[in-house]
Design an enzyme around this catalytic site. Structure first.
Site, mmCIF file in Angstrom:
data_model
loop_
_atom_site.group_PDB
_atom_site.id
_atom_site.type_symbol
_atom_site.label_atom_id
_atom_site.label_comp_id
_atom_site.label_asym_id
_atom_site.label_seq_id
_atom_site.Cartn_x
_atom_site.Cartn_y
_atom_site.Cartn_z
ATOM 1 N N TYR A 93 43.303 46.462 30.730
ATOM 2 C CA TYR A 93 42.305 47.538 30.870
ATOM 3 C C TYR A 93 42.671 48.745 30.023
ATOM 4 O O TYR A 93 43.110 48.592 28.887
ATOM 5 C CB TYR A 93 42.131 47.928 32.349
ATOM 6 C CG TYR A 93 41.978 46.749 33.237
ATOM 7 C CD1 TYR A 93 40.855 45.936 33.129
ATOM 8 C CD2 TYR A 93 42.946 46.411 34.149
ATOM 9 C CE1 TYR A 93 40.712 44.827 33.930
ATOM 10 C CE2 TYR A 93 42.803 45.293 34.952
ATOM 11 C CZ TYR A 93 41.692 44.515 34.833
ATOM 12 O OH TYR A 93 41.551 43.421 35.612
ATOM 13 N N LYS A 138 39.089 35.965 35.061
ATOM 14 C CA LYS A 138 38.164 36.260 33.967
ATOM 15 C C LYS A 138 38.496 35.457 32.713
ATOM 16 O O LYS A 138 37.651 35.273 31.840
ATOM 17 C CB LYS A 138 38.141 37.771 33.699
ATOM 18 C CG LYS A 138 37.568 38.556 34.897
ATOM 19 C CD LYS A 138 37.725 40.066 34.775
ATOM 20 C CE LYS A 138 37.215 40.767 36.040
ATOM 21 N NZ LYS A 138 37.464 42.210 36.063
#
Ligand SMILES: NC(=O)CC[C@H](N)C(=O)O
Length: 306
Positions: free
Chosen positions: A242, A66
Protein backbone atom coordinates in the site's frame (compact mmCIF):
# COMPACT_ATOMS: atom_id res chain seq x y z
CA UNK A 1 23.50 -18.28 3.03
CA UNK A 2 20.21 -18.74 4.78
CA UNK A 3 20.45 -20.99 7.85
CA UNK A 4 18.04 -21.93 10.62
CA UNK A 5 20.22 -19.85 12.95
CA UNK A 6 19.84 -16.74 10.81
CA UNK A 7 16.08 -17.21 10.58
CA UNK A 8 15.85 -17.50 14.38
CA UNK A 9 17.91 -14.33 14.77
CA UNK A 10 15.59 -12.54 12.33
CA UNK A 11 12.58 -13.72 14.36
CA UNK A 12 14.16 -12.48 17.60
CA UNK A 13 14.85 -9.13 15.98
CA UNK A 14 11.28 -8.85 14.68
CA UNK A 15 9.76 -9.75 18.06
CA UNK A 16 10.83 -6.48 19.62
CA UNK A 17 8.57 -4.65 17.17
CA UNK A 18 5.34 -6.58 17.73
CA UNK A 19 4.52 -4.60 20.85
CA UNK A 20 4.62 -1.38 18.83
CA UNK A 21 1.89 -2.55 16.46
CA UNK A 22 -1.83 -3.27 16.85
CA UNK A 23 -4.08 -5.93 15.39
CA UNK A 24 -6.58 -4.70 12.78
CA UNK A 25 -9.10 -2.82 14.91
CA UNK A 26 -11.84 -2.35 12.32
CA UNK A 27 -12.69 -6.06 11.99
CA UNK A 28 -13.76 -7.33 15.45
CA UNK A 29 -12.59 -10.92 14.83
CA UNK A 30 -9.10 -9.69 13.89
CA UNK A 31 -8.87 -7.22 16.75
CA UNK A 32 -8.96 -10.06 19.28
CA UNK A 33 -6.03 -12.09 17.85
CA UNK A 34 -2.87 -12.41 20.01
CA UNK A 35 -0.66 -9.64 18.67
CA UNK A 36 2.55 -11.29 19.82
CA UNK A 37 2.36 -14.13 17.31
CA UNK A 38 5.29 -14.02 14.90
CA UNK A 39 6.60 -16.57 12.44
CA UNK A 40 8.60 -16.90 9.23
CA UNK A 41 8.88 -19.75 6.75
CA UNK A 42 11.21 -19.94 3.75
CA UNK A 43 11.14 -22.44 0.88
CA UNK A 44 13.76 -22.56 -1.82
CA UNK A 45 13.70 -24.12 -5.26
CA UNK A 46 15.79 -27.10 -4.10
CA UNK A 47 13.05 -28.08 -1.65
CA UNK A 48 14.70 -26.72 1.51
CA UNK A 49 12.12 -25.50 4.03
CA UNK A 50 13.07 -23.48 7.11
CA UNK A 51 10.65 -22.32 9.79
CA UNK A 52 10.93 -20.17 12.92
CA UNK A 53 8.15 -19.14 15.31
CA UNK A 54 4.42 -19.33 14.63
CA UNK A 55 4.43 -20.71 11.10
CA UNK A 56 1.55 -23.16 11.60
CA UNK A 57 -0.94 -20.82 13.30
CA UNK A 58 -3.87 -20.12 10.96
CA UNK A 59 -4.69 -16.52 10.14
CA UNK A 60 -6.93 -14.98 7.48
CA UNK A 61 -5.29 -14.31 4.14
CA UNK A 62 -6.96 -10.87 3.78
CA UNK A 63 -5.33 -8.78 1.05
CA UNK A 64 -2.90 -11.52 0.04
CA UNK A 65 -6.02 -13.04 -1.57
CA UNK A 66 -5.80 -10.18 -4.07
CA UNK A 67 -2.94 -12.03 -5.77
CA UNK A 68 -5.12 -15.10 -6.30
CA UNK A 69 -8.19 -13.19 -7.50
CA UNK A 70 -6.06 -11.13 -9.88
CA UNK A 71 -4.74 -14.25 -11.58
CA UNK A 72 -8.29 -15.64 -11.96
CA UNK A 73 -9.60 -12.34 -13.34
CA UNK A 74 -6.77 -12.06 -15.86
CA UNK A 75 -7.71 -15.54 -17.08
CA UNK A 76 -11.44 -14.78 -17.18
CA UNK A 77 -11.38 -11.27 -18.69
CA UNK A 78 -7.96 -11.05 -20.34
CA UNK A 79 -5.11 -8.82 -19.15
CA UNK A 80 -5.81 -6.18 -21.81
CA UNK A 81 -9.40 -5.64 -20.79
CA UNK A 82 -8.63 -5.80 -17.07
CA UNK A 83 -5.69 -3.38 -17.11
CA UNK A 84 -7.10 -0.99 -19.70
CA UNK A 85 -10.75 -0.82 -18.73
CA UNK A 86 -11.01 -1.81 -15.09
CA UNK A 87 -7.94 -1.08 -12.96
CA UNK A 88 -4.61 0.69 -13.36
CA UNK A 89 -1.12 -0.41 -12.31
CA UNK A 90 0.10 2.62 -10.39
CA UNK A 91 0.63 3.16 -6.65
CA UNK A 92 -1.77 5.56 -4.96
CA UNK A 93 0.09 6.87 -1.94
CA UNK A 94 -3.25 6.56 -0.11
CA UNK A 95 -4.40 4.01 2.50
CA UNK A 96 -5.67 0.68 1.13
CA UNK A 97 -9.33 1.46 1.84
CA UNK A 98 -9.26 5.05 0.59
CA UNK A 99 -12.15 6.38 -1.49
CA UNK A 100 -10.73 9.82 -2.30
CA UNK A 101 -9.40 9.19 -5.82
CA UNK A 102 -12.51 7.44 -7.13
CA UNK A 103 -14.25 10.66 -8.01
CA UNK A 104 -11.37 12.27 -9.92
CA UNK A 105 -10.04 9.12 -11.61
CA UNK A 106 -12.75 6.68 -12.55
CA UNK A 107 -10.65 3.50 -12.53
CA UNK A 108 -9.08 2.36 -9.25
CA UNK A 109 -5.32 2.95 -9.41
CA UNK A 110 -4.28 -0.67 -8.93
CA UNK A 111 -5.70 -4.13 -8.16
CA UNK A 112 -4.30 -4.28 -4.60
CA UNK A 113 -6.17 -1.39 -2.99
CA UNK A 114 -9.68 -2.35 -1.87
CA UNK A 115 -11.42 -0.44 -4.68
CA UNK A 116 -9.24 -2.22 -7.22
CA UNK A 117 -9.65 -5.63 -5.63
CA UNK A 118 -13.43 -5.30 -5.44
CA UNK A 119 -13.43 -4.40 -9.14
CA UNK A 120 -11.19 -7.39 -9.92
CA UNK A 121 -13.51 -9.63 -7.87
CA UNK A 122 -16.42 -8.51 -10.09
CA UNK A 123 -14.51 -9.72 -13.18
CA UNK A 124 -14.22 -13.32 -11.97
CA UNK A 125 -16.61 -15.69 -13.69
CA UNK A 126 -19.18 -17.72 -11.77
CA UNK A 127 -22.98 -17.78 -11.66
CA UNK A 128 -23.02 -16.50 -8.06
CA UNK A 129 -20.74 -15.78 -5.08
CA UNK A 130 -20.72 -19.50 -4.17
CA UNK A 131 -19.37 -20.56 -7.53
CA UNK A 132 -16.80 -17.76 -7.64
CA UNK A 133 -15.64 -18.64 -4.14
CA UNK A 134 -15.34 -22.35 -5.01
CA UNK A 135 -13.04 -21.48 -7.89
CA UNK A 136 -11.04 -19.11 -5.67
CA UNK A 137 -10.68 -21.72 -2.93
CA UNK A 138 -9.64 -24.47 -5.28
CA UNK A 139 -6.97 -22.26 -6.85
CA UNK A 140 -5.69 -21.01 -3.47
CA UNK A 141 -5.31 -24.63 -2.34
CA UNK A 142 -3.23 -25.36 -5.44
CA UNK A 143 -1.07 -22.28 -5.05
CA UNK A 144 -0.40 -23.14 -1.40
CA UNK A 145 -0.11 -26.91 -2.02
CA UNK A 146 -2.59 -27.50 0.79
CA UNK A 147 -5.98 -29.15 0.24
CA UNK A 148 -7.09 -28.30 3.79
CA UNK A 149 -7.36 -24.55 3.26
CA UNK A 150 -10.88 -23.36 4.09
CA UNK A 151 -13.08 -20.41 5.05
CA UNK A 152 -12.94 -18.86 8.52
CA UNK A 153 -16.68 -18.42 8.98
CA UNK A 154 -16.42 -16.12 12.02
CA UNK A 155 -14.07 -13.69 10.28
CA UNK A 156 -16.25 -13.73 7.16
CA UNK A 157 -19.33 -12.80 9.20
CA UNK A 158 -17.37 -10.14 11.07
CA UNK A 159 -16.18 -8.59 7.78
CA UNK A 160 -19.65 -8.72 6.29
CA UNK A 161 -21.18 -7.03 9.32
CA UNK A 162 -18.61 -4.25 9.51
CA UNK A 163 -17.69 -3.79 5.83
CA UNK A 164 -19.59 -0.57 5.16
CA UNK A 165 -16.55 1.21 3.80
CA UNK A 166 -16.07 -1.55 1.23
CA UNK A 167 -19.79 -1.35 0.46
CA UNK A 168 -19.41 2.39 -0.16
CA UNK A 169 -16.48 1.74 -2.53
CA UNK A 170 -18.40 -0.95 -4.40
CA UNK A 171 -21.56 1.12 -4.89
CA UNK A 172 -19.50 4.09 -6.03
CA UNK A 173 -17.73 1.86 -8.56
CA UNK A 174 -21.08 0.57 -9.76
CA UNK A 175 -22.40 4.12 -10.21
CA UNK A 176 -19.28 4.97 -12.27
CA UNK A 177 -19.86 1.99 -14.56
CA UNK A 178 -16.60 0.27 -13.51
CA UNK A 179 -18.17 -2.49 -11.46
CA UNK A 180 -20.64 -4.58 -13.43
CA UNK A 181 -23.17 -7.05 -12.10
CA UNK A 182 -24.73 -7.41 -8.67
CA UNK A 183 -22.88 -5.36 -6.05
CA UNK A 184 -23.92 -7.42 -3.01
CA UNK A 185 -22.97 -10.67 -4.77
CA UNK A 186 -19.55 -9.21 -5.58
CA UNK A 187 -19.02 -8.00 -2.00
CA UNK A 188 -20.09 -11.33 -0.59
CA UNK A 189 -17.41 -13.05 -2.67
CA UNK A 190 -14.84 -10.37 -1.74
CA UNK A 191 -15.50 -10.78 2.01
CA UNK A 192 -15.21 -14.55 1.69
CA UNK A 193 -11.97 -14.50 -0.28
CA UNK A 194 -10.41 -12.25 2.39
CA UNK A 195 -11.53 -14.65 5.15
CA UNK A 196 -9.77 -17.82 4.07
CA UNK A 197 -7.45 -19.30 6.70
CA UNK A 198 -3.81 -19.87 5.75
CA UNK A 199 -0.48 -20.21 7.56
CA UNK A 200 2.97 -18.70 6.97
CA UNK A 201 3.90 -22.11 5.53
CA UNK A 202 1.06 -21.86 2.97
CA UNK A 203 1.99 -18.32 2.01
CA UNK A 204 5.63 -19.33 1.55
CA UNK A 205 4.56 -21.96 -0.98
CA UNK A 206 2.39 -19.49 -2.91
CA UNK A 207 5.36 -17.11 -2.97
CA UNK A 208 7.64 -19.88 -4.18
CA UNK A 209 5.32 -20.54 -7.14
CA UNK A 210 5.44 -16.83 -8.02
CA UNK A 211 9.25 -16.86 -7.61
CA UNK A 212 9.41 -19.88 -9.93
CA UNK A 213 7.67 -18.01 -12.78
CA UNK A 214 4.27 -19.48 -11.93
CA UNK A 215 5.38 -23.12 -12.04
CA UNK A 216 4.65 -25.48 -9.13
CA UNK A 217 8.15 -26.70 -8.18
CA UNK A 218 6.86 -30.11 -7.05
CA UNK A 219 5.12 -31.34 -10.20
CA UNK A 220 6.18 -28.66 -12.70
CA UNK A 221 2.55 -27.72 -13.42
CA UNK A 222 2.22 -24.18 -14.73
CA UNK A 223 -0.25 -22.58 -12.30
CA UNK A 224 0.27 -18.99 -13.47
CA UNK A 225 1.28 -17.94 -16.97
CA UNK A 226 4.94 -16.75 -16.62
CA UNK A 227 4.28 -13.28 -18.05
CA UNK A 228 1.54 -12.74 -15.47
CA UNK A 229 3.71 -14.04 -12.63
CA UNK A 230 6.22 -11.40 -13.71
CA UNK A 231 3.56 -8.66 -13.89
CA UNK A 232 2.27 -9.59 -10.44
CA UNK A 233 5.76 -9.52 -8.89
CA UNK A 234 6.22 -6.04 -10.38
CA UNK A 235 2.88 -4.87 -8.97
CA UNK A 236 3.81 -6.33 -5.59
CA UNK A 237 6.95 -4.22 -5.57
CA UNK A 238 5.17 -0.95 -6.41
CA UNK A 239 1.78 -1.46 -4.70
CA UNK A 240 1.94 -4.60 -2.50
CA UNK A 241 2.52 -2.79 0.80
CA UNK A 242 0.00 0.00 0.00
CA UNK A 243 1.22 3.46 0.93
CA UNK A 244 4.20 1.82 2.61
CA UNK A 245 5.49 0.31 -0.67
CA UNK A 246 8.14 2.96 -1.33
CA UNK A 247 9.65 2.74 2.12
CA UNK A 248 9.56 -1.06 2.00
CA UNK A 249 11.42 -0.98 -1.34
CA UNK A 250 14.04 1.26 0.23
CA UNK A 251 14.56 -0.64 3.47
CA UNK A 252 13.88 -4.23 2.37
CA UNK A 253 13.99 -4.17 -1.42
CA UNK A 254 11.87 -6.95 -2.86
CA UNK A 255 8.29 -7.66 -4.00
CA UNK A 256 5.82 -8.36 -1.20
CA UNK A 257 2.08 -8.49 -0.56
CA UNK A 258 0.65 -7.93 2.88
CA UNK A 259 -2.76 -8.45 4.46
CA UNK A 260 -4.38 -7.05 7.61
CA UNK A 261 -4.48 -10.58 9.05
CA UNK A 262 -0.71 -10.09 9.52
CA UNK A 263 0.60 -12.10 6.58
CA UNK A 264 3.26 -11.06 4.09
CA UNK A 265 4.05 -13.06 0.94
CA UNK A 266 7.48 -12.55 -0.64
CA UNK A 267 8.59 -14.10 -3.93
CA UNK A 268 12.36 -13.84 -4.54
CA UNK A 269 12.59 -14.68 -8.20
CA UNK A 270 14.56 -17.84 -9.10
CA UNK A 271 15.44 -18.17 -5.45
CA UNK A 272 12.78 -18.70 -2.79
CA UNK A 273 9.36 -17.94 -1.36
CA UNK A 274 8.99 -16.40 2.10
CA UNK A 275 5.82 -16.38 4.21
CA UNK A 276 5.58 -14.22 7.31
CA UNK A 277 2.87 -13.95 9.94
CA UNK A 278 2.65 -11.26 12.62
CA UNK A 279 -0.78 -9.73 13.34
CA UNK A 280 0.52 -6.59 15.07
CA UNK A 281 0.24 -4.03 12.27
CA UNK A 282 1.92 -0.68 11.72
CA UNK A 283 -0.06 2.45 10.86
CA UNK A 284 -0.18 1.47 7.17
CA UNK A 285 -1.75 -1.91 7.93
CA UNK A 286 1.39 -3.99 7.33
CA UNK A 287 2.82 -6.50 9.82
CA UNK A 288 5.16 -4.51 12.08
CA UNK A 289 7.27 -7.48 13.21
CA UNK A 290 7.03 -9.13 9.80
CA UNK A 291 8.60 -6.16 8.02
CA UNK A 292 11.45 -6.16 10.52
CA UNK A 293 12.12 -9.87 9.94
CA UNK A 294 12.32 -9.22 6.20
CA UNK A 295 14.54 -6.18 6.71
CA UNK A 296 16.90 -8.26 8.85
CA UNK A 297 17.09 -11.06 6.27
CA UNK A 298 17.55 -8.61 3.40
CA UNK A 299 20.46 -6.87 5.12
CA UNK A 300 22.20 -10.01 6.44
CA UNK A 301 21.87 -11.90 3.16
CA UNK A 302 22.43 -8.88 0.90
CA UNK A 303 19.36 -9.77 -1.16
CA UNK A 304 17.76 -6.36 -1.76
CA UNK A 305 17.09 -5.98 -5.49
CA UNK A 306 18.68 -2.58 -5.28
N1 LIG B 1 -5.46 -4.65 3.68
C1 LIG B 1 -6.27 -5.67 3.79
O1 LIG B 1 -5.84 -6.78 4.07
C2 LIG B 1 -7.73 -5.35 3.61
C3 LIG B 1 -8.64 -6.54 3.48
C4 LIG B 1 -9.89 -6.41 4.30
N2 LIG B 1 -10.70 -7.59 4.14
C5 LIG B 1 -10.69 -5.19 3.88
O2 LIG B 1 -11.37 -5.27 2.92
O3 LIG B 1 -10.66 -4.16 4.48
Amino acid sequence: MLTEELLKDALQYGKAFTKLGMTAQYIPQLRDVNKYYLGVCTMDLDGNVLEAGDTRIPFTIQSISKLVSLILAIRDCGADHLFHEKVGVEPTGDPFNSIVKLETKTRPFNPFINAGAITVASCIKGKDADEKFERFLEFTRKLCNNEEISLNQAVYESERETGDRNRALAYYLKASGILEGDVEECLDFYFRMCSVNVTAHDIAYMSLVLANHGVDPLDQEELIEPQYAKAIRALMLTCGMYDGSGEFAMTVGFPAKSGVGGGIAVPLVDRMGIGVFGPALDEKGNSAGGIKILEYLSNKMGISLF
